[in-house]
Design an enzyme around this catalytic site. Structure first.
Site, PDB file in Angstrom:
ATOM      1  N   ASP A 156      41.040  44.468  37.475  1.00 13.71           N
ATOM      2  CA  ASP A 156      41.096  44.345  38.912  1.00 13.71           C
ATOM      3  C   ASP A 156      41.205  42.595  39.141  1.00 13.71           C
ATOM      4  O   ASP A 156      40.310  41.863  38.883  1.00 13.71           O
ATOM      5  CB  ASP A 156      39.786  44.606  39.599  1.00 13.71           C
ATOM      6  CG  ASP A 156      39.627  44.560  41.258  1.00 13.71           C
ATOM      7  OD1 ASP A 156      40.556  43.453  41.666  1.00 13.71           O
ATOM      8  OD2 ASP A 156      39.322  45.406  41.811  1.00 13.71           O
TER       9      ASP A 156
ATOM     10  N   HIS B   5      48.500  51.797  45.287  1.00 13.68           N
ATOM     11  CA  HIS B   5      47.750  50.433  45.348  1.00 13.68           C
ATOM     12  C   HIS B   5      48.660  49.251  45.214  1.00 13.68           C
ATOM     13  O   HIS B   5      48.771  48.385  45.891  1.00 13.68           O
ATOM     14  CB  HIS B   5      46.409  50.290  44.971  1.00 13.68           C
ATOM     15  CG  HIS B   5      45.661  49.125  45.310  1.00 13.68           C
ATOM     16  ND1 HIS B   5      45.109  48.675  46.668  1.00 13.68           N
ATOM     17  CD2 HIS B   5      45.263  47.848  44.683  1.00 13.68           C
ATOM     18  CE1 HIS B   5      44.621  47.767  46.686  1.00 13.68           C
ATOM     19  NE2 HIS B   5      44.704  47.021  45.462  1.00 13.68           N
TER      20      HIS B   5
END
Lengths: 381, 381
Positions: free
Chosen positions: A198, A288
């Site tokens: 991330d 995403h």
């Protein structure tokens, strides 16, 4: 110890600390001339975010006094020295890269500052996917307190909390964590609690455009920045039902190493044109990574996120876990909002993640010599 | 990787991890032949304590199934491998000295085990200074989960919590912390949040009498031990009003280095006979160190404490901070209770600290080959 404005902080170690890992506690983050620390600083292992609301009836003089006191605490503690009114001075001995970064809400500035002194900072627009809870909302003041050591951090938190008591009440406290110092090689992109790499696409202080992306050049606020803070809750139990292929398709990256589904390693550019043998895009346009992607290089910001996991207040679902998303940028409306609007409109990940808290802050530049954080805004008003 | 029964755990590092600190995440705590890990293991930086109550109507077969599942999770995760039903397997990659230690309450054993199979373990007597809150009370089962890395720990906690769901409900979760790996030299006695060196008098696995103090030799339970868990809240705001001299007199040790007030360094024996020039004892007979002291070498136990600090539930006083006091011993009634009774009767520190949670657990020996933790108690019942 001051370094030039655009240089990321260097870590200093006391000469007697030697080469062993056992002296990591002596590491300090020296102050910068122009910017606050804790922004371009490589993220420490632990973060505590403190949100305060000024006491009713408080004016700019109260805020000045509070910021003088807290700024002094921050400087002393970051150097490994006790705060002025420190009652547990031994707990200040190992700064462990402690930094304290302060910010003010747009509402507070509108209340206390004449229009011409206020940095331009709009509240965020409403996002349809948000499920905001008032308890994690905007506070007047924020302190982002970070350190590699949890005892150091607990002590700093207590000092700041005590010294702020006369001026403000705690709106919330948020704790976050990344890997401990030394668990993974420096510079490794962190994983969130969904297991994903991330933060791959993140400007580095070494990048030529880092300064322009992060530091404001607004008159009277140069060297400051803006913080977008979002408390993003992950629906972990529902996410558990998704298999690895489904997870990778949702994000557009491989779980194993964070590589885009069209690439071989984490930092490869995703190829949104690539198709599989059936002619379907390899990276789902609703994934995403596809939705977050922008061809506009200005739509980037410095992410400095931390995982969070707390017991669920009503104990019904076991825990409340997710990400404290912190983004620093020179212009949230230009850099952050367009990206978030795309994600809000469509993102496969939206089925499992929702912001439950949201706030923005103006992060003033470094204190003037013998000044305090915020002095550039608050003096001579 | 098994080592002999009385040897404290060694830390193993994978061969490719090299000498740099950045590979500390690969460190593992190998299983022991006779004892569970996480007891003689040098304390990791972070601990999560999970308390469960078995579902109503559950019998020994349900407990067996739960312990088989959780034991398997613990072994895999401690080795840096995903749990069987792991949905975030990448988060298992850095074990960071993860250990999971399980225990059972006397009440659970009385409910499920025939008398002759139960290890002798009495509930603690009532202590007048305690201010117990039901929410931190005795649970049926405990897992002490420890690791140097907070992401590793969060993942292990989630796996264990999920796998226990079919059998039990969470009674409480308690998080604790010590210094991060590398902040202070290995073997440094930790400080609590009052700033005191805490845990100086502690048997070491190198001591000749360690095994006798810690490991039970009860028939059918040999190699097991007993855990006393006390959640000790510190009245930090009231403690703030005490100056350094008052603090040192309260404890009987110097804040700076933990030395007894009659000594020069931390591990000097306190001299309770020494008097000052006015003829008064240098160490107050009512001080914590004087009251905790025993001339009976059997009144000792292995402390493995962690600090805790959580937001105060009612937010009125800012935070609830203190110590998760964990003591392991072969016989709590003989070793722990007399000390605690002396402290309960008189201890200057009692003005500022109170147990708000209290529980005891039987900690079974290591699982049999191909067995699970608790098998020695639960099989063939």
């Amino acid at each position: 110890m001051a370094v030039t404005a655009s240089t990321p902080e260097q870590t200093a170690t006391t000469p007697d600390a030697g080469a062993t890992g056992a002296s990591d506690g002596y590491q300090t983050v020296p102050a910068l001339d122009v910017h606050q620390v804790g922004i371009s600083t490589p993220p420490q292992a632990h973060a505590t975010l403190l949100g305060w609301n000024l006491n009713p009836g408080s004016g700019v003089e109260q805020l000045r006094r509070m910021m003088r006191l807290l700024s002094d605490d921050a400087v002393r503690l970051a150097a490994g020295s006790p705060a002025l009114a420190d009652t547990e001075e031994e707990l200040a001995r190992f700064p462990s890269r402690l930094t304290v970064t302060f910010g003010f809400s747009p509402q507070l500035m509108a209340r206390l500052l004449p229009r011409q002194r206020r940095p331009r900072l709009a509240e965020l627009p409403t996002f349809g996917q948000d499920r905001l809870q008032e308890q994690w909302g905007q506070s007047d003041v924020i302190a982002q307190v970070c350190a590699d050591d949890p005892i150091t951090l607990a002590h700093a938190r207590r000092m700041l909390t005590k010294d702020a008591r006369a001026f403000a009440s705690i709106a919330w406290t948020q704790h976050g964590f990344r890997n401990a110092r030394g668990t993974v090689p420096d510079g490794t992109t962190m994983r969130n609690l969904m297991g994903q790499v991330d933060g791959t696409v993140n400007p580095s202080p070494d990048d030529a455009d880092f300064d322009g992306l992060v530091w404001s050049d607004q008159e009277g606020f140069a060297g400051g920045t803006f913080l977008v803070l979002r408390r993003i809750r992950m629906q972990m139990d529902r996410w558990d039902r998704v298999d690895r292929a489904g997870r990778e398709a949702t994000i557009g990256r491989r779980l194993r190493d964070g590589a885009p589904l069209t690439g071989f390693s984490e930092f490869d550019e995703p190829d949104f044109e690539a198709t599989d043998r059936f002619g379907f895009p390899v990276i789902d346009p609703a994934s995403h990574v596809a939705r977050a992607h922008s061809t506009d290089p200005a739509e980037r910001f410095l992410r400095r996120a931390y995982n969070y996991a707390v017991e669920d207040p009503d104990r019904s679902t076991g825990e409340d876990a997710g990400l404290l998303f912190l983004a620093y940028c020179a212009d949230p409306a230009r850099q952050f909002v367009p990206v978030q609007q795309r994600l809000d409109e469509q993102d496969r990940l939206n089925e499992w993640v929702h912001a439950i808290g949201s706030a923005v802050y103006a992060i003033p530049p470094a204190a003037r010599p013998d000044g305090y954080v915020g002095d550039v805004l608050l003096e001579e008003v």
